[in-house]
Design a protein around this motif. Structure first.
Motif, short mmCIF file in Angstrom:
data_model
loop_
_atom_site.label_atom_id
_atom_site.label_comp_id
_atom_site.label_asym_id
_atom_site.label_seq_id
_atom_site.Cartn_x
_atom_site.Cartn_y
_atom_site.Cartn_z
N UNK A 136 0.74 -1.30 -0.19
CA UNK A 136 -0.03 0.12 -0.08
C UNK A 136 0.90 1.27 0.06
N UNK A 137 2.06 1.28 0.66
CA UNK A 137 2.86 2.38 0.65
C UNK A 137 3.48 2.54 -0.30
N UNK A 138 3.96 1.42 -1.30
CA UNK A 138 4.76 1.53 -2.31
C UNK A 138 3.78 2.44 -3.35
N UNK A 139 2.40 1.63 -3.45
CA UNK A 139 1.58 2.24 -4.63
C UNK A 139 1.15 3.80 -4.17
N UNK A 140 0.96 4.24 -2.96
CA UNK A 140 0.58 5.69 -2.36
C UNK A 140 1.90 6.36 -2.88
N UNK A 141 3.16 5.79 -2.74
CA UNK A 141 4.26 6.48 -3.23
C UNK A 141 4.27 6.87 -4.67
N UNK A 142 3.98 5.92 -5.54
CA UNK A 142 3.80 5.82 -6.98
C UNK A 142 2.87 6.83 -7.32
N UNK A 143 1.65 6.85 -6.88
CA UNK A 143 0.45 7.63 -7.06
C UNK A 143 1.01 9.21 -7.05
N UNK A 144 1.53 9.56 -5.70
CA UNK A 144 2.17 10.87 -5.49
C UNK A 144 3.03 11.32 -6.50
N UNK A 145 3.68 10.44 -7.02
CA UNK A 145 4.75 10.74 -7.98
C UNK A 145 4.31 11.07 -9.45
N UNK A 146 2.95 10.52 -9.47
CA UNK A 146 2.21 10.50 -10.76
C UNK A 146 2.56 9.51 -11.78
N UNK A 147 3.19 8.38 -11.19
CA UNK A 147 3.61 7.37 -11.93
C UNK A 147 2.51 6.32 -12.43
N UNK A 148 1.67 6.12 -11.36
CA UNK A 148 0.48 5.22 -11.34
C UNK A 148 -0.66 5.98 -11.14
#
Length: 116
Positions: free
Chosen positions: A44-56
């Protein structure tokens, strides 16, 4: 922050997760963490980080009777240029069947041939 710049700052697990999302074209978060072999919390933390960076991107959904998210590559990561011939979109994009002998297909092929 550009995509390239934000990708340089990814952890190994984030890179692994981003690669999984891109290769699969989209994955349920409940499967994501299992595929990259991390805990659900870390996933969940990995996905949150990728969402914040605009990658997913992620969207709420129900999968196998449980609430989860469906994670997809960010739209800017998708390359639609292979569907284009000049300024024409491939006639095979859409709901209807296209006859390969149709004028629309012939026109698209001609644009593709003369583009180079």
């Amino acid at each position: 922050m550009s995509t390239a710049a934000s990708e340089e700052d990814l952890t190994e697990d984030e890179r692994k997760g981003l690669e999984l999302v891109r290769e699969s074209g989209g994955i349920h978060q409940s499967d994501f963490w299992k595929e990259i072999d991390v805990s659900s919390r870390k996933g969940s933390r990995i996905i949150e980080s990728l969402v914040e960076k605009g990658l997913v991107q992620r969207e709420e959904t129900v999968y196998e009777g449980h609430n989860t998210y469906f994670v997809t590559p960010a739209a800017r990561d998708l390359d639609f240029s292979l569907l284009m011939a000049g300024d024409m979109l491939s006639p095979f994009i859409g709901e209807e069947e296209i006859d390969p002998e149709s004028d629309a297909f012939s026109q698209w092929m001609m644009n593709l041939a003369y583009e180079e």
